[in-house]
Motif scaffolding. Structure first.
Motif, PDB file in Angstrom:
ATOM      1  N   UNK A 121       0.582  -1.234   0.114  1.00 27.38           N
ATOM      2  CA  UNK A 121      -0.141  -0.370  -0.214  1.00 27.38           C
ATOM      3  C   UNK A 121       0.751   1.614   0.196  1.00 27.38           C
ATOM      4  N   UNK A 122       1.567   1.282   0.498  1.00 28.97           N
ATOM      5  CA  UNK A 122       2.861   2.442   1.036  1.00 28.97           C
ATOM      6  C   UNK A 122       3.377   2.962  -0.180  1.00 28.97           C
ATOM      7  N   UNK A 123       3.594   2.132  -1.213  1.00 28.27           N
ATOM      8  CA  UNK A 123       4.150   2.213  -2.625  1.00 28.27           C
ATOM      9  C   UNK A 123       3.742   2.221  -3.916  1.00 28.27           C
ATOM     10  N   UNK A 124       2.296   2.098  -3.625  1.00 27.18           N
ATOM     11  CA  UNK A 124       1.296   1.559  -4.504  1.00 27.18           C
ATOM     12  C   UNK A 124       1.109   3.145  -5.904  1.00 27.18           C
ATOM     13  N   UNK A 154       1.726  10.425  -7.585  1.00 25.28           N
ATOM     14  CA  UNK A 154       3.122   9.662  -6.554  1.00 25.28           C
ATOM     15  C   UNK A 154       2.001   8.898  -4.954  1.00 25.28           C
ATOM     16  N   UNK A 155       2.637   7.609  -4.665  1.00 28.75           N
ATOM     17  CA  UNK A 155       2.220   6.837  -3.703  1.00 28.75           C
ATOM     18  C   UNK A 155       2.254   7.934  -1.955  1.00 28.75           C
ATOM     19  N   UNK A 156       1.559   7.309  -1.129  1.00 31.80           N
ATOM     20  CA  UNK A 156       2.161   7.971  -0.036  1.00 31.80           C
ATOM     21  C   UNK A 156       3.372   7.920   0.519  1.00 31.80           C
ATOM     22  N   UNK A 157       3.866   6.767   0.122  1.00 35.03           N
ATOM     23  CA  UNK A 157       5.981   7.254   1.168  1.00 35.03           C
ATOM     24  C   UNK A 157       6.409   7.406   0.114  1.00 35.03           C
ATOM     25  N   UNK A 158       6.448   7.700  -0.517  1.00 32.25           N
ATOM     26  CA  UNK A 158       7.335   8.500  -1.877  1.00 32.25           C
ATOM     27  C   UNK A 158       6.485  10.267  -1.212  1.00 32.25           C
ATOM     28  N   UNK A 159       5.551  10.199  -1.404  1.00 31.85           N
ATOM     29  CA  UNK A 159       5.199  11.633  -0.618  1.00 31.85           C
ATOM     30  C   UNK A 159       6.222  12.123   0.615  1.00 31.85           C
ATOM     31  N   UNK A 202      -2.125  10.382   0.477  1.00 33.69           N
ATOM     32  CA  UNK A 202      -3.578   8.928   0.432  1.00 33.69           C
ATOM     33  C   UNK A 202      -5.133   8.887  -0.086  1.00 33.69           C
ATOM     34  N   UNK A 203      -5.966  10.355   0.526  1.00 33.60           N
ATOM     35  CA  UNK A 203      -6.574  11.070  -0.404  1.00 33.60           C
ATOM     36  C   UNK A 203      -6.636  10.341  -1.964  1.00 33.60           C
ATOM     37  N   UNK A 204      -5.069  11.211  -3.164  1.00 33.14           N
ATOM     38  CA  UNK A 204      -4.742  10.525  -4.477  1.00 33.14           C
ATOM     39  C   UNK A 204      -5.056   9.095  -4.208  1.00 33.14           C
ATOM     40  N   UNK A 205      -4.603   8.824  -3.519  1.00 32.63           N
ATOM     41  CA  UNK A 205      -4.857   7.317  -3.927  1.00 32.63           C
ATOM     42  C   UNK A 205      -5.841   6.341  -3.585  1.00 32.63           C
ATOM     43  N   UNK A 206      -7.026   7.015  -2.519  1.00 36.19           N
ATOM     44  CA  UNK A 206      -8.119   6.086  -2.211  1.00 36.19           C
ATOM     45  C   UNK A 206      -8.911   6.395  -3.284  1.00 36.19           C
TER      46      UNK A 206
END
Length: 350
Positions: free
Chosen positions: A147-150, A167-172, A192-196
Protein backbone atom coordinates in the motif's frame (compact mmCIF):
# COMPACT_ATOMS: atom_id res chain seq x y z
CA UNK A 1 18.03 -30.01 -24.00
CA UNK A 2 17.63 -27.67 -27.00
CA UNK A 3 16.81 -24.16 -25.83
CA UNK A 4 14.86 -21.42 -27.62
CA UNK A 5 15.32 -18.66 -25.06
CA UNK A 6 17.24 -17.77 -21.91
CA UNK A 7 15.90 -15.22 -19.46
CA UNK A 8 18.05 -13.51 -16.83
CA UNK A 9 16.15 -11.34 -14.37
CA UNK A 10 17.58 -8.99 -11.73
CA UNK A 11 16.27 -6.02 -9.80
CA UNK A 12 16.79 -3.14 -7.41
CA UNK A 13 20.07 -1.74 -8.68
CA UNK A 14 18.95 1.77 -7.65
CA UNK A 15 21.31 3.49 -10.06
CA UNK A 16 21.46 7.22 -9.39
CA UNK A 17 23.49 10.23 -10.40
CA UNK A 18 26.27 9.19 -8.00
CA UNK A 19 28.10 5.91 -7.44
CA UNK A 20 28.36 6.03 -3.65
CA UNK A 21 26.78 2.63 -2.92
CA UNK A 22 29.43 0.34 -1.36
CA UNK A 23 28.51 -2.55 -3.68
CA UNK A 24 28.82 -0.30 -6.77
CA UNK A 25 26.12 -2.04 -8.84
CA UNK A 26 26.74 0.29 -11.77
CA UNK A 27 30.36 -0.89 -11.90
CA UNK A 28 29.55 -4.58 -11.45
CA UNK A 29 26.68 -4.82 -13.94
CA UNK A 30 28.78 -4.32 -17.12
CA UNK A 31 30.98 -7.30 -16.25
CA UNK A 32 27.90 -9.45 -15.66
CA UNK A 33 26.42 -8.44 -19.01
CA UNK A 34 29.65 -9.12 -20.89
CA UNK A 35 30.50 -12.42 -19.16
CA UNK A 36 27.05 -13.95 -18.77
CA UNK A 37 24.93 -12.46 -21.57
CA UNK A 38 27.07 -11.31 -24.48
CA UNK A 39 29.29 -14.39 -24.12
CA UNK A 40 26.28 -16.72 -24.44
CA UNK A 41 25.45 -18.30 -27.77
CA UNK A 42 22.52 -20.19 -29.23
CA UNK A 43 19.10 -19.27 -27.89
CA UNK A 44 17.54 -15.82 -27.82
CA UNK A 45 18.85 -13.87 -24.85
CA UNK A 46 16.60 -11.72 -22.65
CA UNK A 47 17.66 -9.52 -19.73
CA UNK A 48 14.86 -8.26 -17.47
CA UNK A 49 15.34 -5.50 -14.91
CA UNK A 50 12.47 -6.16 -12.49
CA UNK A 51 12.05 -2.62 -11.20
CA UNK A 52 13.97 0.02 -9.25
CA UNK A 53 16.75 -0.03 -11.81
CA UNK A 54 17.01 3.75 -11.68
CA UNK A 55 16.30 6.43 -9.09
CA UNK A 56 13.44 8.22 -10.88
CA UNK A 57 10.55 9.16 -8.63
CA UNK A 58 8.68 12.34 -7.78
CA UNK A 59 9.97 14.17 -10.86
CA UNK A 60 8.26 16.11 -13.60
CA UNK A 61 8.46 14.82 -17.16
CA UNK A 62 11.36 17.11 -18.09
CA UNK A 63 13.17 16.33 -14.84
CA UNK A 64 12.75 12.60 -15.46
CA UNK A 65 14.26 12.86 -18.93
CA UNK A 66 17.20 14.89 -17.68
CA UNK A 67 17.77 12.59 -14.69
CA UNK A 68 17.72 9.46 -16.87
CA UNK A 69 20.36 10.90 -19.16
CA UNK A 70 22.47 11.98 -16.18
CA UNK A 71 22.31 8.51 -14.63
CA UNK A 72 23.39 6.78 -17.82
CA UNK A 73 26.16 9.33 -18.32
CA UNK A 74 27.37 8.76 -14.76
CA UNK A 75 27.41 4.99 -15.28
CA UNK A 76 29.12 5.03 -18.65
CA UNK A 77 30.28 1.39 -18.57
CA UNK A 78 26.75 0.21 -17.80
CA UNK A 79 25.39 2.41 -20.58
CA UNK A 80 27.90 0.95 -23.02
CA UNK A 81 27.20 -2.64 -21.99
CA UNK A 82 23.44 -2.19 -22.36
CA UNK A 83 23.93 -0.65 -25.80
CA UNK A 84 26.19 -3.55 -26.78
CA UNK A 85 23.52 -6.05 -25.66
CA UNK A 86 20.83 -4.38 -27.75
CA UNK A 87 23.16 -4.15 -30.74
CA UNK A 88 23.90 -7.88 -30.51
CA UNK A 89 20.23 -8.88 -30.45
CA UNK A 90 19.73 -9.21 -26.71
CA UNK A 91 16.19 -8.16 -25.77
CA UNK A 92 16.23 -5.70 -22.85
CA UNK A 93 13.15 -5.39 -20.62
CA UNK A 94 12.55 -2.78 -17.92
CA UNK A 95 9.68 -3.38 -15.49
CA UNK A 96 8.66 -0.26 -13.58
CA UNK A 97 9.22 -0.22 -9.83
CA UNK A 98 8.29 2.33 -7.21
CA UNK A 99 11.66 4.10 -7.56
CA UNK A 100 11.54 4.29 -11.37
CA UNK A 101 7.79 4.55 -11.93
CA UNK A 102 8.58 7.55 -14.16
CA UNK A 103 9.57 5.03 -16.84
CA UNK A 104 5.82 4.51 -17.29
CA UNK A 105 5.69 7.92 -18.97
CA UNK A 106 5.75 7.27 -22.75
CA UNK A 107 8.26 10.08 -23.29
CA UNK A 108 10.69 8.65 -20.71
CA UNK A 109 10.32 5.09 -22.03
CA UNK A 110 10.96 6.35 -25.56
CA UNK A 111 14.08 8.22 -24.44
CA UNK A 112 15.45 5.11 -22.72
CA UNK A 113 14.89 3.10 -25.89
CA UNK A 114 16.49 5.76 -28.08
CA UNK A 115 19.55 5.95 -25.83
CA UNK A 116 20.13 2.20 -25.56
CA UNK A 117 19.11 1.12 -29.05
CA UNK A 118 19.04 4.07 -31.46
CA UNK A 119 18.94 1.80 -34.49
CA UNK A 120 16.17 -0.60 -33.40
CA UNK A 121 13.74 0.62 -30.75
CA UNK A 122 12.03 -2.77 -30.37
CA UNK A 123 15.11 -4.17 -28.62
CA UNK A 124 14.20 -2.16 -25.49
CA UNK A 125 10.79 -2.68 -23.92
CA UNK A 126 9.34 -0.94 -20.87
CA UNK A 127 6.60 -2.73 -18.92
CA UNK A 128 4.66 -0.27 -16.74
CA UNK A 129 2.90 -2.98 -14.76
CA UNK A 130 4.30 -6.46 -15.37
CA UNK A 131 5.97 -8.64 -17.99
CA UNK A 132 4.11 -11.72 -19.17
CA UNK A 133 5.67 -14.54 -21.18
CA UNK A 134 2.79 -16.95 -21.90
CA UNK A 135 3.07 -20.21 -19.92
CA UNK A 136 6.66 -19.33 -18.93
CA UNK A 137 6.83 -16.45 -16.46
CA UNK A 138 5.44 -13.24 -15.10
CA UNK A 139 7.65 -10.56 -13.59
CA UNK A 140 6.41 -7.60 -11.58
CA UNK A 141 8.33 -5.44 -9.16
CA UNK A 142 5.90 -6.12 -6.32
CA UNK A 143 5.18 -2.59 -5.07
CA UNK A 144 1.63 -2.68 -6.43
CA UNK A 145 0.77 -5.06 -3.58
CA UNK A 146 2.38 -2.81 -0.96
CA UNK A 147 0.00 0.00 0.00
CA UNK A 148 2.73 2.50 0.85
CA UNK A 149 4.26 2.17 -2.62
CA UNK A 150 1.21 1.33 -4.73
CA UNK A 151 0.39 3.48 -7.77
CA UNK A 152 -3.19 2.38 -8.55
CA UNK A 153 -3.52 4.08 -11.93
CA UNK A 154 -0.08 3.33 -13.35
CA UNK A 155 -1.65 2.56 -16.74
CA UNK A 156 -3.19 6.01 -17.02
CA UNK A 157 0.17 7.42 -18.10
CA UNK A 158 1.48 4.36 -19.91
CA UNK A 159 -1.55 3.61 -22.09
CA UNK A 160 -3.25 6.98 -22.36
CA UNK A 161 -0.03 8.87 -22.99
CA UNK A 162 -1.06 11.58 -20.52
CA UNK A 163 2.29 11.64 -18.70
CA UNK A 164 0.40 11.94 -15.43
CA UNK A 165 1.49 10.04 -12.32
CA UNK A 166 0.40 10.36 -8.70
CA UNK A 167 2.97 9.82 -5.95
CA UNK A 168 2.27 6.93 -3.54
CA UNK A 169 2.17 7.87 0.17
CA UNK A 170 5.69 6.82 1.10
CA UNK A 171 7.16 8.56 -1.95
CA UNK A 172 5.27 11.71 -0.93
CA UNK A 173 6.93 11.50 2.50
CA UNK A 174 10.39 11.07 0.99
CA UNK A 175 10.00 13.56 -1.85
CA UNK A 176 11.04 16.57 0.25
CA UNK A 177 13.18 15.32 3.17
CA UNK A 178 14.44 18.84 3.94
CA UNK A 179 10.99 20.21 4.79
CA UNK A 180 9.32 20.01 8.20
CA UNK A 181 7.66 16.84 9.39
CA UNK A 182 4.33 18.67 9.43
CA UNK A 183 4.67 19.60 5.77
CA UNK A 184 5.67 16.06 4.88
CA UNK A 185 2.74 14.66 6.87
CA UNK A 186 0.46 16.95 4.90
CA UNK A 187 1.91 15.60 1.66
CA UNK A 188 1.26 12.03 2.85
CA UNK A 189 -2.34 12.89 3.76
CA UNK A 190 -2.92 14.35 0.30
CA UNK A 191 -1.30 11.30 -1.30
CA UNK A 192 -3.56 8.98 0.71
CA UNK A 193 -6.65 10.84 -0.47
CA UNK A 194 -5.38 10.72 -4.05
CA UNK A 195 -4.75 6.98 -3.76
CA UNK A 196 -8.23 6.36 -2.37
CA UNK A 197 -9.78 8.25 -5.29
CA UNK A 198 -7.54 6.42 -7.75
CA UNK A 199 -8.62 3.05 -6.35
CA UNK A 200 -12.24 3.95 -7.06
CA UNK A 201 -11.34 4.92 -10.63
CA UNK A 202 -9.45 1.64 -11.14
CA UNK A 203 -12.77 -0.12 -10.62
CA UNK A 204 -14.59 2.14 -13.08
CA UNK A 205 -15.52 1.83 -16.76
CA UNK A 206 -12.88 4.27 -18.02
CA UNK A 207 -10.02 2.33 -16.45
CA UNK A 208 -11.48 -0.94 -17.72
CA UNK A 209 -10.87 0.40 -21.21
CA UNK A 210 -7.19 0.97 -20.38
CA UNK A 211 -7.00 -2.54 -18.98
CA UNK A 212 -8.41 -3.93 -22.22
CA UNK A 213 -5.68 -2.14 -24.16
CA UNK A 214 -3.05 -3.47 -21.77
CA UNK A 215 -4.48 -7.01 -22.04
CA UNK A 216 -3.68 -7.05 -25.75
CA UNK A 217 -0.09 -5.99 -25.09
CA UNK A 218 0.23 -8.61 -22.38
CA UNK A 219 -1.40 -11.34 -24.51
CA UNK A 220 -3.82 -12.07 -21.68
CA UNK A 221 -7.59 -12.35 -21.44
CA UNK A 222 -9.18 -9.00 -20.63
CA UNK A 223 -11.12 -10.38 -17.66
CA UNK A 224 -7.92 -11.87 -16.24
CA UNK A 225 -6.15 -8.51 -16.49
CA UNK A 226 -9.07 -6.76 -14.79
CA UNK A 227 -9.01 -9.31 -11.97
CA UNK A 228 -5.25 -8.89 -11.55
CA UNK A 229 -5.62 -5.11 -11.35
CA UNK A 230 -8.05 -5.50 -8.47
CA UNK A 231 -6.10 -8.08 -6.45
CA UNK A 232 -4.65 -5.43 -4.15
CA UNK A 233 -6.05 -2.12 -2.96
CA UNK A 234 -4.85 0.92 -1.05
CA UNK A 235 -6.79 1.68 2.12
CA UNK A 236 -5.71 4.53 4.36
CA UNK A 237 -7.07 2.86 7.49
CA UNK A 238 -4.70 -0.08 7.05
CA UNK A 239 -1.79 1.74 5.39
CA UNK A 240 -1.16 4.33 8.10
CA UNK A 241 -0.47 1.80 10.93
CA UNK A 242 1.95 0.02 8.61
CA UNK A 243 3.68 3.32 7.90
CA UNK A 244 3.90 4.15 11.60
CA UNK A 245 5.37 0.74 12.43
CA UNK A 246 7.92 1.08 9.66
CA UNK A 247 9.03 4.50 10.88
CA UNK A 248 9.46 3.22 14.45
CA UNK A 249 11.51 0.22 13.30
CA UNK A 250 13.64 2.41 11.03
CA UNK A 251 14.33 4.84 13.88
CA UNK A 252 15.44 1.87 15.99
CA UNK A 253 17.70 0.57 13.23
CA UNK A 254 15.53 -2.48 12.62
CA UNK A 255 13.49 -3.83 9.72
CA UNK A 256 10.27 -5.76 9.59
CA UNK A 257 10.55 -9.52 9.14
CA UNK A 258 9.10 -11.50 6.29
CA UNK A 259 11.28 -14.18 4.75
CA UNK A 260 8.63 -16.11 2.84
CA UNK A 261 6.86 -15.58 -0.47
CA UNK A 262 4.22 -12.84 -0.15
CA UNK A 263 0.57 -13.88 -0.19
CA UNK A 264 -0.02 -11.55 -3.14
CA UNK A 265 2.27 -13.67 -5.32
CA UNK A 266 0.07 -16.72 -4.71
CA UNK A 267 -3.09 -14.75 -5.44
CA UNK A 268 -1.56 -13.45 -8.65
CA UNK A 269 -0.57 -16.81 -10.11
CA UNK A 270 -3.76 -18.55 -9.00
CA UNK A 271 -5.73 -15.83 -10.80
CA UNK A 272 -3.74 -16.57 -13.95
CA UNK A 273 -4.42 -20.28 -13.55
CA UNK A 274 -8.14 -19.65 -13.10
CA UNK A 275 -8.15 -18.01 -16.52
CA UNK A 276 -6.13 -20.77 -18.19
CA UNK A 277 -2.91 -18.74 -18.29
CA UNK A 278 -0.75 -20.42 -15.67
CA UNK A 279 3.01 -19.85 -15.71
CA UNK A 280 5.97 -21.82 -14.42
CA UNK A 281 7.70 -18.90 -12.71
CA UNK A 282 6.65 -15.77 -10.82
CA UNK A 283 9.51 -13.27 -10.35
CA UNK A 284 9.49 -10.10 -8.28
CA UNK A 285 11.85 -7.77 -6.43
CA UNK A 286 11.10 -4.84 -4.11
CA UNK A 287 11.82 -6.51 -0.74
CA UNK A 288 15.62 -6.73 -1.26
CA UNK A 289 15.40 -10.33 0.04
CA UNK A 290 16.62 -12.87 -2.51
CA UNK A 291 14.49 -15.99 -2.24
CA UNK A 292 13.22 -19.01 -4.15
CA UNK A 293 10.30 -21.04 -2.84
CA UNK A 294 7.11 -22.85 -3.73
CA UNK A 295 3.77 -21.06 -3.80
CA UNK A 296 0.77 -22.42 -1.96
CA UNK A 297 -1.83 -24.41 -3.92
CA UNK A 298 -0.10 -24.13 -7.32
CA UNK A 299 2.90 -25.47 -9.21
CA UNK A 300 4.46 -22.06 -9.97
CA UNK A 301 7.86 -21.36 -8.43
CA UNK A 302 8.44 -18.00 -6.73
CA UNK A 303 11.71 -16.11 -7.09
CA UNK A 304 12.59 -12.77 -5.54
CA UNK A 305 15.66 -11.32 -7.19
CA UNK A 306 16.81 -9.41 -4.11
CA UNK A 307 19.01 -6.38 -4.73
CA UNK A 308 22.38 -5.43 -6.16
CA UNK A 309 22.65 -2.38 -3.92
CA UNK A 310 24.05 -2.47 -0.38
CA UNK A 311 20.63 -2.54 1.33
CA UNK A 312 20.58 -6.35 1.40
CA UNK A 313 17.94 -8.04 3.55
CA UNK A 314 17.14 -11.66 4.23
CA UNK A 315 19.37 -14.63 4.96
CA UNK A 316 20.91 -15.43 1.61
CA UNK A 317 24.62 -15.68 0.78
CA UNK A 318 24.56 -12.07 -0.44
CA UNK A 319 24.17 -11.04 3.20
CA UNK A 320 27.51 -12.49 4.26
CA UNK A 321 29.29 -12.04 0.91
CA UNK A 322 28.64 -8.63 -0.56
CA UNK A 323 30.28 -9.76 -3.80
CA UNK A 324 27.44 -12.23 -4.44
CA UNK A 325 24.79 -10.73 -6.71
CA UNK A 326 21.41 -12.49 -7.05
CA UNK A 327 19.47 -13.02 -10.26
CA UNK A 328 16.89 -15.41 -11.66
CA UNK A 329 17.64 -17.72 -14.58
CA UNK A 330 14.91 -19.30 -16.69
CA UNK A 331 15.70 -21.54 -19.68
CA UNK A 332 12.95 -22.31 -22.17
CA UNK A 333 13.21 -25.53 -24.20
CA UNK A 334 11.76 -26.14 -27.67
CA UNK A 335 9.02 -28.32 -26.20
CA UNK A 336 7.93 -25.47 -23.91
CA UNK A 337 9.35 -26.89 -20.70
CA UNK A 338 11.41 -24.64 -18.45
CA UNK A 339 14.20 -24.95 -15.93
CA UNK A 340 16.11 -22.51 -13.79
CA UNK A 341 15.96 -20.83 -10.41
CA UNK A 342 17.68 -18.30 -8.19
CA UNK A 343 21.38 -17.84 -8.92
CA UNK A 344 24.20 -15.82 -7.41
CA UNK A 345 26.85 -14.29 -9.66
CA UNK A 346 30.29 -13.44 -8.34
CA UNK A 347 32.58 -11.13 -10.35
CA UNK A 348 35.56 -13.19 -9.17
CA UNK A 349 34.02 -16.40 -10.51
CA UNK A 350 33.21 -17.90 -7.13
Amino acid sequence: MSLTAQWRLLSDLHLGVSDEDPRHPGTILPTFLHDEVLAASGPQQHVVFVGDTFELVGLTEDESLARLESILARHGDTFGALKACAAHGVQLHFVCGNHDVELARPSVAARLSALLSPGESTMVQVHPWFLHVPHVLVAEHGHQHHALHRVPEVLRAAVNGTDELDLPPLAAWNAHPSTSRLSRAGAVARACLASERAERRVRGVAYDELLQTESRRLALDGVAVRDLARLSRFRTVSALPVAATRMVLTAAGRRSAGEGAPAAAGRFVRTLEAHGSGVAWYVSGHTHRALESALEACTTRYINTGTWCSDVRGRGPDQSDRRAFPYAMVDVARDGTTSGGLRYWHPDGG
